[in-house]
Write a protein that holds these residues in place. Sequence first.
Motif, PDB file in Angstrom:
ATOM      1  N   ALA A 273      -0.482  -6.455   7.224  1.00  0.00           N
ATOM      2  CA  ALA A 273       0.835  -6.303   7.845  1.00  0.00           C
ATOM      3  C   ALA A 273       0.931  -5.018   8.665  1.00  0.00           C
ATOM      4  O   ALA A 273       1.924  -4.801   9.349  1.00  0.00           O
ATOM      5  CB  ALA A 273       1.916  -6.310   6.766  1.00  0.00           C
ATOM      6  N   LYS A 274      -0.089  -4.169   8.614  1.00  0.00           N
ATOM      7  CA  LYS A 274      -0.066  -2.920   9.362  1.00  0.00           C
ATOM      8  C   LYS A 274      -0.422  -3.172  10.825  1.00  0.00           C
ATOM      9  O   LYS A 274      -0.783  -4.270  11.223  1.00  0.00           O
ATOM     10  CB  LYS A 274      -1.022  -1.912   8.722  1.00  0.00           C
ATOM     11  N   GLU A 275      -0.334  -2.100  11.612  1.00  0.00           N
ATOM     12  CA  GLU A 275      -0.453  -2.261  13.055  1.00  0.00           C
ATOM     13  C   GLU A 275      -1.888  -2.501  13.524  1.00  0.00           C
ATOM     14  O   GLU A 275      -2.102  -3.005  14.610  1.00  0.00           O
ATOM     15  CB  GLU A 275       0.078  -1.001  13.745  1.00  0.00           C
ATOM     16  N   THR A 276      -2.865  -2.161  12.714  1.00  0.00           N
ATOM     17  CA  THR A 276      -4.254  -2.388  13.088  1.00  0.00           C
ATOM     18  C   THR A 276      -4.686  -3.785  12.668  1.00  0.00           C
ATOM     19  O   THR A 276      -4.609  -4.134  11.490  1.00  0.00           O
ATOM     20  CB  THR A 276      -5.179  -1.348  12.422  1.00  0.00           C
ATOM     21  N   GLU A 277      -5.119  -4.598  13.647  1.00  0.00           N
ATOM     22  CA  GLU A 277      -5.625  -5.929  13.334  1.00  0.00           C
ATOM     23  C   GLU A 277      -7.052  -5.794  12.803  1.00  0.00           C
ATOM     24  O   GLU A 277      -7.902  -5.162  13.431  1.00  0.00           O
ATOM     25  CB  GLU A 277      -5.607  -6.823  14.574  1.00  0.00           C
ATOM     26  N   THR A 278      -7.304  -6.411  11.645  1.00  0.00           N
ATOM     27  CA  THR A 278      -8.594  -6.238  10.988  1.00  0.00           C
ATOM     28  C   THR A 278      -9.068  -7.539  10.363  1.00  0.00           C
ATOM     29  O   THR A 278      -8.287  -8.458  10.128  1.00  0.00           O
ATOM     30  CB  THR A 278      -8.508  -5.180   9.873  1.00  0.00           C
ATOM     31  N   ASN A 279     -10.371  -7.575  10.097  1.00  0.00           N
ATOM     32  CA  ASN A 279     -10.934  -8.512   9.134  1.00  0.00           C
ATOM     33  C   ASN A 279     -11.105  -7.708   7.852  1.00  0.00           C
ATOM     34  O   ASN A 279     -11.966  -6.833   7.763  1.00  0.00           O
ATOM     35  CB  ASN A 279     -12.285  -9.046   9.628  1.00  0.00           C
ATOM     36  N   TYR A 742       9.802  10.656   4.263  1.00  0.00           N
ATOM     37  CA  TYR A 742       9.345   9.391   3.687  1.00  0.00           C
ATOM     38  C   TYR A 742      10.531   8.695   3.040  1.00  0.00           C
ATOM     39  O   TYR A 742      11.199   9.260   2.162  1.00  0.00           O
ATOM     40  CB  TYR A 742       8.251   9.664   2.652  1.00  0.00           C
ATOM     41  N   LYS A 743      10.817   7.462   3.478  1.00  0.00           N
ATOM     42  CA  LYS A 743      11.965   6.697   2.974  1.00  0.00           C
ATOM     43  C   LYS A 743      11.478   5.291   2.621  1.00  0.00           C
ATOM     44  O   LYS A 743      10.859   4.620   3.455  1.00  0.00           O
ATOM     45  CB  LYS A 743      13.063   6.629   4.032  1.00  0.00           C
ATOM     46  N   ARG A 744      11.796   4.880   1.386  1.00  0.00           N
ATOM     47  CA  ARG A 744      11.296   3.569   0.970  1.00  0.00           C
ATOM     48  C   ARG A 744      12.212   2.970  -0.096  1.00  0.00           C
ATOM     49  O   ARG A 744      12.736   3.679  -0.959  1.00  0.00           O
ATOM     50  CB  ARG A 744       9.872   3.686   0.405  1.00  0.00           C
ATOM     51  N   ALA A 745      12.414   1.657   0.001  1.00  0.00           N
ATOM     52  CA  ALA A 745      13.183   0.912  -0.996  1.00  0.00           C
ATOM     53  C   ALA A 745      12.456  -0.387  -1.296  1.00  0.00           C
ATOM     54  O   ALA A 745      12.108  -1.143  -0.387  1.00  0.00           O
ATOM     55  CB  ALA A 745      14.592   0.627  -0.477  1.00  0.00           C
ATOM     56  N   ASP A 746      12.211  -0.640  -2.581  1.00  0.00           N
ATOM     57  CA  ASP A 746      11.578  -1.880  -3.038  1.00  0.00           C
ATOM     58  C   ASP A 746      12.558  -2.618  -3.939  1.00  0.00           C
ATOM     59  O   ASP A 746      13.191  -2.014  -4.809  1.00  0.00           O
ATOM     60  CB  ASP A 746      10.285  -1.591  -3.805  1.00  0.00           C
ATOM     61  N   LEU A 747      12.648  -3.934  -3.736  1.00  0.00           N
ATOM     62  CA  LEU A 747      13.600  -4.752  -4.484  1.00  0.00           C
ATOM     63  C   LEU A 747      12.871  -5.884  -5.173  1.00  0.00           C
ATOM     64  O   LEU A 747      12.020  -6.552  -4.573  1.00  0.00           O
ATOM     65  CB  LEU A 747      14.660  -5.321  -3.531  1.00  0.00           C
ATOM     66  N   GLY A 748      13.211  -6.111  -6.444  1.00  0.00           N
ATOM     67  CA  GLY A 748      12.664  -7.241  -7.188  1.00  0.00           C
ATOM     68  C   GLY A 748      13.785  -8.096  -7.748  1.00  0.00           C
ATOM     69  O   GLY A 748      14.737  -7.572  -8.328  1.00  0.00           O
ATOM     70  N   ILE A 749      13.697  -9.401  -7.564  1.00  0.00           N
ATOM     71  CA  ILE A 749      14.658 -10.354  -8.111  1.00  0.00           C
ATOM     72  C   ILE A 749      13.908 -11.260  -9.077  1.00  0.00           C
ATOM     73  O   ILE A 749      12.861 -11.824  -8.725  1.00  0.00           O
ATOM     74  CB  ILE A 749      15.322 -11.205  -7.011  1.00  0.00           C
ATOM     75  N   GLN A 750      14.424 -11.414 -10.289  1.00  0.00           N
ATOM     76  CA  GLN A 750      13.703 -12.150 -11.322  1.00  0.00           C
ATOM     77  C   GLN A 750      14.648 -13.087 -12.067  1.00  0.00           C
ATOM     78  O   GLN A 750      15.753 -12.699 -12.462  1.00  0.00           O
ATOM     79  CB  GLN A 750      13.073 -11.161 -12.310  1.00  0.00           C
ATOM     80  N   LEU A 751      14.224 -14.322 -12.231  1.00  0.00           N
ATOM     81  CA  LEU A 751      14.950 -15.302 -13.029  1.00  0.00           C
ATOM     82  C   LEU A 751      14.181 -15.516 -14.321  1.00  0.00           C
ATOM     83  O   LEU A 751      13.035 -15.983 -14.312  1.00  0.00           O
ATOM     84  CB  LEU A 751      15.095 -16.626 -12.277  1.00  0.00           C
ATOM     85  N   VAL A 752      14.800 -15.148 -15.451  1.00  0.00           N
ATOM     86  CA  VAL A 752      14.167 -15.277 -16.760  1.00  0.00           C
ATOM     87  C   VAL A 752      14.450 -16.675 -17.304  1.00  0.00           C
ATOM     88  O   VAL A 752      15.600 -17.036 -17.551  1.00  0.00           O
ATOM     89  CB  VAL A 752      14.685 -14.198 -17.727  1.00  0.00           C
ATOM     90  N   VAL A 783      11.072   0.652   7.164  1.00  0.00           N
ATOM     91  CA  VAL A 783      10.947   2.012   7.693  1.00  0.00           C
ATOM     92  C   VAL A 783       9.494   2.290   8.061  1.00  0.00           C
ATOM     93  O   VAL A 783       8.581   1.954   7.299  1.00  0.00           O
ATOM     94  CB  VAL A 783      11.441   3.036   6.654  1.00  0.00           C
ATOM     95  N   GLN A 784       9.278   2.903   9.219  1.00  0.00           N
ATOM     96  CA  GLN A 784       7.921   3.238   9.650  1.00  0.00           C
ATOM     97  C   GLN A 784       7.543   4.615   9.120  1.00  0.00           C
ATOM     98  O   GLN A 784       7.724   5.636   9.788  1.00  0.00           O
ATOM     99  CB  GLN A 784       7.808   3.193  11.175  1.00  0.00           C
ATOM    100  N   ASN A 805      -0.097   7.442  12.105  1.00  0.00           N
ATOM    101  CA  ASN A 805      -0.737   6.335  11.390  1.00  0.00           C
ATOM    102  C   ASN A 805       0.266   5.800  10.379  1.00  0.00           C
ATOM    103  O   ASN A 805       0.521   6.426   9.346  1.00  0.00           O
ATOM    104  CB  ASN A 805      -2.011   6.813  10.677  1.00  0.00           C
ATOM    105  N   TYR A 806       0.835   4.653  10.698  1.00  0.00           N
ATOM    106  CA  TYR A 806       1.935   4.128   9.894  1.00  0.00           C
ATOM    107  C   TYR A 806       1.429   3.467   8.622  1.00  0.00           C
ATOM    108  O   TYR A 806       0.337   2.890   8.573  1.00  0.00           O
ATOM    109  CB  TYR A 806       2.754   3.124  10.704  1.00  0.00           C
ATOM    110  N   LEU A 807       2.288   3.530   7.604  1.00  0.00           N
ATOM    111  CA  LEU A 807       2.015   2.854   6.345  1.00  0.00           C
ATOM    112  C   LEU A 807       2.545   1.417   6.411  1.00  0.00           C
ATOM    113  O   LEU A 807       2.766   0.878   7.480  1.00  0.00           O
ATOM    114  CB  LEU A 807       2.646   3.641   5.196  1.00  0.00           C
ATOM    115  N   THR A 808       2.770   0.806   5.269  1.00  0.00           N
ATOM    116  CA  THR A 808       3.069  -0.627   5.242  1.00  0.00           C
ATOM    117  C   THR A 808       4.496  -0.912   5.719  1.00  0.00           C
ATOM    118  O   THR A 808       5.435  -0.190   5.383  1.00  0.00           O
ATOM    119  CB  THR A 808       2.899  -1.186   3.823  1.00  0.00           C
ATOM    120  N   PRO A 809       4.700  -1.985   6.486  1.00  0.00           N
ATOM    121  CA  PRO A 809       6.044  -2.420   6.874  1.00  0.00           C
ATOM    122  C   PRO A 809       6.667  -3.259   5.759  1.00  0.00           C
ATOM    123  O   PRO A 809       6.179  -3.273   4.625  1.00  0.00           O
ATOM    124  CB  PRO A 809       5.767  -3.265   8.125  1.00  0.00           C
TER     125      PRO A 809
END
Length: 820
Positions: A273-279, A742-752, A783-784, A805-809
């Motif tokens: 998902a990063k900007e560098t296309e790779t194998n 550095y700004k980051r938010a991760d969200l998890g949704i879970q159905l038990v 956030v980039q 050099n950007y991290l993950t989108p």
Amino acid sequence: MRPKFLLSLALFFIITISGFSQTAIVRGIILDETQKPIENVNIKAGDIGTQTNINGFYEIVIPANADISIEFTHVSFKKVVSTFNLKNGEEFEFNPIMKTSVEQIATVVVNSRKRKDVEGILTLEPEAIRKIPGAQPGVENLLMTLPGVNNTNELSTQYAVRGGNFDENLVYVNDIQVYRPFLIRSGQQEGLSFVNSNMVQNVDFSAGGFQAKYGDKLSSVLDITYKTPYQFEINADLSLLGGSLSYEDVSKDSKFTSIIGARYRDNSLLVNAKETETNFNPTFADLQAYFTYKFTDKFHLSFLGNASINKYDYEPQTRQTNFGTLSDPVALLVFYEGQEKDQYQTYFGAFKGTYFANDNLTLKLIGSTYHTTEEEYFDILAQYRLGEVNTNIGDEDIGEVEFSEGIGSQLNHGRNDLDALITTIEHKGDLKIEDNFIEWSLKYTNEDIRDRLVEWEVIDSAGFSIRPPKTIPSNEQPYIPYSGPLEPFQNIRATNKTQINRFQAYAQWSKRSTLGNSDVWYNAGVRVHNWSVNGDGISSSNQTVFSPRAQFAIKPDWEKDMLFRVAGGLYYQPPFYRELRDATGTVQPNVKAQKSLHIVLGNDYSFKMWDRPFKLTSEVYYKNLTDVNPYTIENVRIRYRANNSAKAYAYGLDMRLNGEFVPGTESWFSFGYLKTEENIENQGYIARPTDQRLKFAALFQDYVPNMPNFKMYLNLVYNTGVPGGSPSYADPYIYQTRLPDYKRADLGIQLVLADDNKQFKSGWKKPFKQLSIGFEIFNIFDVQNSITNTWVRDVYSKRQFAIPNYLTPRVFNVRTTMKF
């Protein structure tokens, strides 16, 4: 519109809260006087009841935050009664011995609170570790939400604590120190953390001022305890990033317990998902096992083993990075040739024998071996164009480079091999004499490291090879022809065979007492560390350091529940192999131990809000560092000068408010302020590479009203930028450029679908003790964030451009967890 929608969704979960039961779990094995398990013991806590199985194992769910009496009865044994007061979600092990010829055991109140608080140790819940979302889920992911702990690279499991670097942190698993790979240069190469979350029973963390029983590092201690199984259980965790499977069991006579965990990790979802296309073809896998055999009630033997095989194949193709401003946009377009092939194989094994001489004396003997073989091979040619971007809306070439300001290429070559064998034998003991507790250890470690380092880089700008910095005569091409020989911009070649022998020992004393009507706790100890360095072509060196440390805590007899503590000491960090190797790859055997005078003042304030428990923890700290070994950080690779040429300081404030913001769940908010500077060769103080000035973080757990099985986990981190925007070879006194915040938010949704409170006696859900499905969104607001800069030179103006050099989108992941 999508970020606004996601923000609204997160706020909806936070605002819409409702009541939920607060519970804890008590479990264990009930034995008779001959240490044999007792079957069919009746266990009752109010209206709740259960029985032990054939192995004497039981588990009972009780209300939290209240005094709960549990009765253990059997027709052939005397009744046992114990009272527990546990916090919400806590799991407590209680193993009573039922007797036939004595009176009932006296009532004992078991209250877990403040067991670790007086020592300045934070305990993390294993269930939170397994549930909280993150690009690298696990213990380290949860540490990033704590004050004073920083890392601006979500692909890495490494972390810096209170101004220290990645090499200044201790990690123990069941009293055994574990290590991380040596040659890792970027987060995407790391793969798996050593700690397997499915096997974890207890996690303790100290950010400073820790006791003498912990080793010789400057910053922090992470102390992990793996489970001792009580019943058969299988845990599985599957997602688009890989999966894990763990198996645990206990023998019929309860003497042999085993837990085995296997994990597989594939970072391609994040990296592609990063900007560098790779194998990109990564394979990160490991297998861990922890076995314990109880020969008698006095002697237990355990084994901890780990085998990890990580392969990283990287073949970049193209990259386009747009930067600059709206009025003056610039783009870097890169075409790649070549590839990188890295491989890390790690094998670790440790035996621990524990002898319980009596109720007051415990003796341990630990032997361990760690072996790592690492290969880092790469040949990558990058041909770049730097120029103006077409911004005409509606033009078919919009976003393309129209005019090239710089054209050039860069060739990187590496053939790095490392083989390290670390063998340790240690004796540990502890003795209780009335209210005094004495601990000691003797330890020997041999480190045999064989290393070959071959790296060079050639930079070509518009047909003219750029010479290394600080060379004479300087390169004035294309304006002044230069007829000298071509030289690589960087060229490092070294072969080292190094042996380090270490003798370590510590002794410490602890005591709980009273001072007037106040409860007090004392701890004092000292460590001694002797090490010698030798090897092929290396002059022998031998050094010794002493590290005195002390702690004091007091709980005044106040109406408010307050705890005060002070800790400090003289902390040394004798150099590991990486710290002995300078920027040219040469081993410097006379490098001294870095030294830190560390003082920590802390306060815990426990209170109730909304009739639910909360705690505010505050700590101020100061470090005065001498014999500092200066270094630079490029992504996650640290390069030392290996000359003890600096002095430094660090001070700051850490605060954390945790509690049940939503009934039945624990959440927290963290704030950290840090300032750390160093003075290299008396040139004046400048910011250190880890000068992370401000930190805000939050971990929030919630559920939908009237649907408590629909849960949400939100992980937020904000860090101000650290110095690191300059070229790795640059003079830090000239370049003090900081990376963006550095700004980051991760969200998890879970159905038990199934858990301890929701079991099924028929249908396809019947086999599951726990079952949940859900999805995760990493970097919700896309956030980039950047980790380093790529520096490109304009041949005409000789101006250097810093291309981030950007991290993950933003990345979406699907996840399911199961327990059988």
